[in-house]
Design a protein around this motif. Structure first.
Motif, PDB file in Angstrom:
ATOM      1  N   GLY A  72       0.939  -1.268  -0.239  1.00 29.54           N
ATOM      2  CA  GLY A  72       0.154  -0.107  -0.112  1.00 29.54           C
ATOM      3  C   GLY A  72       0.739   1.242  -0.034  1.00 29.54           C
ATOM      4  O   GLY A  72       2.089   1.063  -0.294  1.00 29.54           O
ATOM      5  N   GLY A  73       0.122   2.405   0.109  1.00 30.17           N
ATOM      6  CA  GLY A  73       0.903   3.642  -0.026  1.00 30.17           C
ATOM      7  C   GLY A  73       1.449   4.071   1.502  1.00 30.17           C
ATOM      8  O   GLY A  73       1.248   3.546   2.458  1.00 30.17           O
ATOM      9  N   ASP A  74       2.418   4.852   1.547  1.00 36.54           N
ATOM     10  CA  ASP A  74       3.149   5.482   2.694  1.00 36.54           C
ATOM     11  C   ASP A  74       3.600   6.914   2.519  1.00 36.54           C
ATOM     12  O   ASP A  74       3.847   7.220   1.342  1.00 36.54           O
ATOM     13  N   ILE A  75       3.899   7.501   3.543  1.00 33.86           N
ATOM     14  CA  ILE A  75       4.651   8.804   3.375  1.00 33.86           C
ATOM     15  C   ILE A  75       6.008   8.388   3.718  1.00 33.86           C
ATOM     16  O   ILE A  75       6.205   7.693   4.652  1.00 33.86           O
ATOM     17  N   LEU A  76       6.966   9.448   3.284  1.00 31.87           N
ATOM     18  CA  LEU A  76       8.369   9.384   3.631  1.00 31.87           C
ATOM     19  C   LEU A  76       8.634  10.898   3.884  1.00 31.87           C
ATOM     20  O   LEU A  76       8.180  11.736   3.265  1.00 31.87           O
ATOM     21  N   PHE A  77       9.763  11.236   4.628  1.00 32.34           N
ATOM     22  CA  PHE A  77      10.330  12.429   4.885  1.00 32.34           C
ATOM     23  C   PHE A  77      11.554  12.463   4.181  1.00 32.34           C
ATOM     24  O   PHE A  77      12.612  11.315   4.327  1.00 32.34           O
ATOM     25  N   ILE A  78      11.988  13.815   3.314  1.00 31.55           N
ATOM     26  CA  ILE A  78      13.292  13.842   2.755  1.00 31.55           C
ATOM     27  C   ILE A  78      13.979  14.855   3.537  1.00 31.55           C
ATOM     28  O   ILE A  78      13.478  15.821   3.688  1.00 31.55           O
ATOM     29  N   GLU A  79      15.354  14.543   4.067  1.00 32.00           N
ATOM     30  CA  GLU A  79      15.807  15.377   5.003  1.00 32.00           C
ATOM     31  C   GLU A  79      17.000  15.653   4.549  1.00 32.00           C
ATOM     32  O   GLU A  79      17.750  14.952   3.835  1.00 32.00           O
ATOM     33  N   THR A  80      17.239  17.380   4.328  1.00 34.53           N
ATOM     34  CA  THR A  80      18.390  17.600   3.729  1.00 34.53           C
ATOM     35  C   THR A  80      19.230  18.384   4.881  1.00 34.53           C
ATOM     36  O   THR A  80      18.663  19.396   5.589  1.00 34.53           O
ATOM     37  N   LEU A  81      20.507  18.606   4.975  1.00 31.85           N
ATOM     38  CA  LEU A  81      21.406  19.179   5.770  1.00 31.85           C
ATOM     39  C   LEU A  81      22.509  19.806   5.078  1.00 31.85           C
ATOM     40  O   LEU A  81      23.083  18.990   4.281  1.00 31.85           O
ATOM     41  N   LEU A  82      23.021  20.879   5.600  1.00 30.33           N
ATOM     42  CA  LEU A  82      24.070  21.698   5.054  1.00 30.33           C
ATOM     43  C   LEU A  82      25.152  21.658   6.094  1.00 30.33           C
ATOM     44  O   LEU A  82      24.710  22.008   7.159  1.00 30.33           O
ATOM     45  N   ASN A  83      26.373  21.534   5.601  1.00 27.79           N
ATOM     46  CA  ASN A  83      27.605  21.784   6.588  1.00 27.79           C
ATOM     47  C   ASN A  83      28.823  22.185   5.709  1.00 27.79           C
ATOM     48  O   ASN A  83      28.866  21.967   4.553  1.00 27.79           O
ATOM     49  N   LYS A  84      29.781  22.851   6.344  1.00 25.98           N
ATOM     50  CA  LYS A  84      30.862  23.278   5.989  1.00 25.98           C
ATOM     51  C   LYS A  84      31.828  22.241   5.071  1.00 25.98           C
ATOM     52  O   LYS A  84      31.712  21.362   5.951  1.00 25.98           O
ATOM     53  N   GLY A  85      32.132  22.464   3.941  1.00 27.64           N
ATOM     54  CA  GLY A  85      32.984  21.494   3.268  1.00 27.64           C
ATOM     55  C   GLY A  85      33.356  21.971   1.909  1.00 27.64           C
ATOM     56  O   GLY A  85      33.505  23.155   1.696  1.00 27.64           O
ATOM     57  N   LYS A  86      33.474  20.847   0.919  1.00 23.85           N
ATOM     58  CA  LYS A  86      33.945  21.108  -0.465  1.00 23.85           C
ATOM     59  C   LYS A  86      32.904  20.948  -1.479  1.00 23.85           C
ATOM     60  O   LYS A  86      33.190  20.457  -2.745  1.00 23.85           O
ATOM     61  N   GLY A  87      31.689  20.890  -1.054  1.00 25.89           N
ATOM     62  CA  GLY A  87      30.634  20.814  -2.126  1.00 25.89           C
ATOM     63  C   GLY A  87      30.246  19.460  -2.272  1.00 25.89           C
ATOM     64  O   GLY A  87      29.879  19.380  -3.504  1.00 25.89           O
TER      65      GLY A  87
END
Length: 831
Positions: A642-657
């Protein structure tokens, strides 16, 4: 005991060294059981039940005792006066018999010797004394003790001419039996000649005659000596007839003893025995096959082929290994329902009622089936696409086929294809192989007894293949309306018409079906049920079914709607209702137990009762989370259950891209993330994104529940929104979910599983959904009252998605981006 070879078997006791010291008590016709050595018989006797043998007065027989009560009885008797009453058990049960299980008339026995054998069994040598009749049982424990009346022999001391002739005839026939049966030892004749007592002679022959146990017991219960002798003579004459018949057969079949003649000899014996017993001979079997063939409605080609094979069978030796193979083949030909069809009932109104009664919901599917039947009614032939019911487990695909058969009045057969990997399972084996048999298609047609059944090809997506061929390719001929009117099974070797068979396939996954096979089928999607539909299915079908299976049709209890919803949400996670039926069965069993042991049970089961009976909830539905964090977006996904919901989580941190993806994502979802990031890089200025972020900050995209594999083209716009929110630190609109794929140009693509995804969003408390404009048709097919509280946004481009999803305000604590200034290299140029 019931074999003429055992006649006079008790004479062989003298050959056993263990019996050398046995002293037999002489018993004559005048005073059986009254010898001084044996004492006066008591009116109360311990009873030993025996099976398969009858003890007559004067006879000495071995009895093996294995039942515990009987072992204790004989050991006790052996230490005492060694006298026991021997009664025959009417049934052949090995359990301890009850008084009603025993005959009333038996024989007093004197235990001459007792042996304890390895393994715990005990064998006793018993000599019969005189007959007795049980009047009543005094005790049943620790063993049977009966009050008895003794029966004296009534054989006349002086015989008239008629009686003398009877005794003489008995001796003569006993001698004849000895002569006819060479397996009986010659010493038996000497023993017979030395018997002087007429009464003892009758008992001796009664004990050893070839007769059933019940017939020997009848002889024992015949108290008049002359009558017993007369009945004994009847049995002996029957035995003589059998022995003479055997000798006659041997005489007819006598010949030289080489291998060929030996086979002929055996066949002649079988033939004569079959004629005497009334069993069909091979010729009679062939005549029966011809009679069946005369009634078949097959073509001239098949008729000629059948008689050719029948002639071949007739010429084959019935003892040859090829004979049963040919017989099986010819029987298959005559048993198949050639041109035999059940009459179709094309009452479409009745068909609709049957489908509605058996299945709640599935309106689109039932409408398509009615259309299919309407075409058949108008055209009158089956040259139409094969239906393939596609959907998750437990939604009723197989039972839909059964309902179609019920509506049409056709026979129903089901062929399970799961795990099938041998092409011969479809096409059959060639007859040259040992153990050859027809394919499952022909086998099921024979089983149905009709050439136009509703034929369910269950789980067609799970057909495999290996070095033994490709079964899916073999199914092409079966399912092609242009070819299956002349289907050729390797075993059958003649074409069979399958064009009027209604094939209905079922599948859970279309990706594993051969493309050519898919092309021959019309795919009808059987999607999952909504919460409301599951509640109604449970009330109308599942609960009555479980109550009936558990014997509670008359029990007055019900499950409330909220209790059923509790079962659905807390204990099942599926599109269908199979698991729901199992959970309802658990509840019904709990109530069944309460009724059986007299406990109280709820007349109306409510959610509290569900938790008490089944324990805490197994599943927790994901619910919408707030939009306080940047880069967190709610997506919609389809799963096999069946169907379900999901969460897309995005995080930024200092680095080189660098871009990091986690959450056990498949290749398709990884590509969606890369495409979304590339789109935002190309349009950074449009959304006020500082281009330096891409070089100086790492981007991490994570989808929770990392232990669950996730893949599919439905999270593109969800990842786009999550990345855009993280890069701009703008809030995402509350109570919003989305599904759809994007291209590098920002075009939004349609996706599948819309109904299941919408139902999942509704369960999670979502109020608004974004999807591709081309998915509008999928939404319009859903019942309006299921989506009354939802608002849909149909988009064509990624810019529309971001305009709808991202608010102008930022989150409460936005990330403050800090960028390093680029150092410009000094370049000197020579002039």
């Amino acid at each position: 005991m019931n074999n003429s070879n055992d006649l006079f078997k008790h004479l062989r006791l003298s050959d056993m060294s263990d019996f050398e010291n046995i002293e037999l008590i002489p018993i004559g016709s005048e005073g059986m059981g009254q010898d001084d050595k044996m004492g006066v018989l008591s009116e109360e006797l311990p009873i030993l039940p025996i099976r398969n043998i009858v003890l007559f007065p004067g006879m000495v027989i071995p009895i093996t005792v294995s039942r515990q009560k009987s072992v204790r009885l004989v050991k006790k008797a052996y230490k005492g006066d060694r006298t026991i009453g021997v009664l025959v058990q009417a049934n052949n049960s090995k359990e301890e018999p009850q008084p009603d299980d025993l005959y009333k008339i038996g024989t007093v026995g004197h235990i001459i010797k007792m042996f304890v054998l390895p393994g715990g069994n005990t064998t006793i040598i018993v000599q019969g004394r005189k007959r007795f009749e049980v009047k009543d049982y005094i005790k049943t424990e620790p063993n049977l003790i009966a009050k008895v009346a003794y029966i004296e022999d009534t054989f006349p001391k002086k015989l008239n001419k008629e009686n003398k002739a009877l005794i003489s005839t008995l001796k003569e026939n006993a001698t004849k039996i000895l002569n006819l049966n060479p397996e009986i030892p010659r010493e038996a004749q000497i023993a017979l000649d030395n018997i002087e007592s007429n009464s003892y002679l009758v008992h001796f022959l009664s004990s050893n005659i070839n007769a059933e146990l019940i017939e020997k017991q009848a002889l024992l219960e015949t108290l008049d000596g002359i009558e017993q002798a007369t009945r004994l003579l009847e049995h002996m004459l029957t035995d003589i007839q059998l022995l003479e018949l055997k000798r006659e057969i041997q005489s007819k079949a006598s010949s030289d003893i080489d291998q060929q003649q030996r086979d002929y000899y055996i066949r002649q014996q079988i033939k004569v025995l079959q004629e005497e017993l009334g069993v069909e001979s091979p010729e009679q079997e062939l005549d029966g096959l011809r009679a069946k063939a005369a009634k078949k409605k097959w073509t001239k080609e098949v008729n000629d082929f059948f008689h050719k094979e029948l002639s071949k069978l007739q010429r084959t030796n019935s003892m040859s290994p090829e004979y049963p193979m040919l017989m099986n083949y010819v029987e298959l030909l005559v048993d198949l329902p050639w041109s035999e069809y059940s009459k179709d009932n094309f009452d479409l109104i009745k068909a609709k009622k049957v489908l509605d009664a058996d299945h709640f919901g599935l309106e689109k599917v039932k409408e398509r089936i009615i259309e299919y039947l309407a075409v058949l009614k108008m055209k009158g032939d089956m040259k139409a696409p094969i239906l393939c019911l596609y959907g998750p487990p437990g939604v009723g695909k197989t039972s839909l086929g059964r309902s179609v058969a019920k509506a049409l009045g056709r026979k129903y057969v089901r062929m399970a294809l799961g795990g099938l990997h041998d092409e011969s399972e479809i096409r059959g084996h060639r007859k040259t192989y040992i153990g050859a048999m027809p394919g499952k298609v022909i086998q099921n047609i024979k089983k149905a007894g009709s050439s136009n059944p509703v034929f369910i090809l269950d789980e067609i997506d799970k057909v495999g293949g290996d070095h033994r061929g490709d079964p899916q390719s073999a199914l092409l001929e079966v399912l092609d309306p242009e070819q299956n009117n002349s289907f050729l099974d390797n075993y059958l070797e003649v074409e069979y018409d399958l064009s009027r068979v209604m094939f209905i396939a079922t599948a859970n996954n279309l990706d594993t079906i051969h493309p050519a096979l898919r092309d021959r089928m019309e795919i009808i999607e059987v999607s999952g049920y909504t919460m409301e539909e599951k509640v109604q299915i449970a009330k109308k079908h599942l609960i009555p079914k479980q109550k009936s299976e558990h014997g509670l049709e008359k029990a007055s209890f019900t499950l409330s709607d909220v209790a059923i919803q509790k079962l659905i949400e807390g204990y099942t996670r599926e599109s269908g209702v199979r698991k729901l039926e199992q959970e309802i069965g658990r509840v019904v069993r709990k109530i069944t137990k309460s009724i059986a042991i007299g406990e109280t049970y709820p007349a109306k089961v409510v959610p509290v009762d569900i938790v008490r009976m089944l324990g805490q909830e197994v599943f927790e539905n994901d619910s919408y989370e707030n939009n306080e964090y940047a880069g967190v977006v709610t997506g919609l996904a389809w799963t096999p259950v069946g169907g379900d919901i999901l969460f897309i989580e995005t995080l930024l941190n200092k680095g080189k891209g660098q871009l990091t993806l986690s959450g056990q994502l498949g290749d398709v979802m990884k590509e969606s993330a890369v495409a979304a990031l590339s789109f935002l890089k190309a349009h950074a200025d449009d959304y006020g994104i500082d281009y330096r972020i891409f070089d100086q900050y790492n981007l991490h995209i994570h989808v929770p529940a990392g232990a669950v594999p996730k893949d599919g083209p439905s999270a593109g716009i969800t990842m786009l929104t999550a990345i855009a929110s993280a890069l701009t630190q703008r809030r995402v609109k509350s109570n919003l979910a989305m599904t759809g794929e994007i291209t590098l140009r920002g075009k939004v693509l349609p996706v599948g599983g819309i109904k299941e995804k919408i139902l999942a969003a509704k369960r999670a408390g979502i109020k608004e959904i974004i999807m591709c404009v081309k998915n509008r048709k999928d939404v319009e097919e859903i019942e309006p009252h299921y989506i009354a509280d939802l608002r849909f946004h149909y988009v064509e481009h990624a810019t529309e998605v971001l305009a709808l999803a991202l608010l102008s305000e930022q989150v409460k604590k936005p990330v403050q981006f800090v960028f390093q200034e680029e150092t410009k290299a000094m370049v000197s140029a020579e002039v």
